[in-house]
Design a protein around this motif. Sequence first.
Motif: not given
Length: 145
Positions: A23, A35-40, A44, A46-47, A58, A60
Motif C-alpha cells: 500500500k 480508494d478503499v482500505d477495508h478490514v473484516n 482485507r 485495499v483498492q 486491489t 489485501g
Amino acid sequence: MTSPLQYKLEVVVLPVSDVDRAKAFYTDQVGFHLDVDHVNGDFRVVQLTPNGSACSVTIGTGLAEMPPGSVKGLQLVVGDIEEARTDLASRGVEVTPVRHHTGMGWADGPGGDWNSFIFFTDPDGNAWTVQQSPTMREVDGQTDG
C-alpha cells in the motif's frame, strides 16, 4: 462472435506478501490514489487507482490464491515517457531507463510513440510496463511542439 454487452475491466488483484508495505509503495512511491482500505476479520481489501485510470488494482488478504509477485505484464500508458520516468524515480521507484524494441530485442533509448517503455516492479516482484502513447498526450493536453 462479439457480445453486444459492454464488459469493462474494473479491478486487477495483485498478490502481495505484506499489504501495508505494498500500500505504501503504490500510494507514496507510484502515486496511485487510495480508494478503499477495508478490514473484516481475516479479509482485507485495499483498492488503489492510477491517476486518470478507470481500472484499479486491489491488494489485501483473502482475495486470491496466487503467489506474491506472480503478476507480470501490467501496463500503464502516459503521454510523456521521460516525464513518467523522472516522476517515478524521484519518488524512489527503481525504474529502468527508457527502452524500445528493435524487432530483435530491447535497446536503451526512446523508440517513438507506442515504442517507448519503462519497467518497474513492486516490492514482491509484480511487474509493470509504462508505455508512451500519443493519445495520452491529447488527454493530458500536451501537444507536439
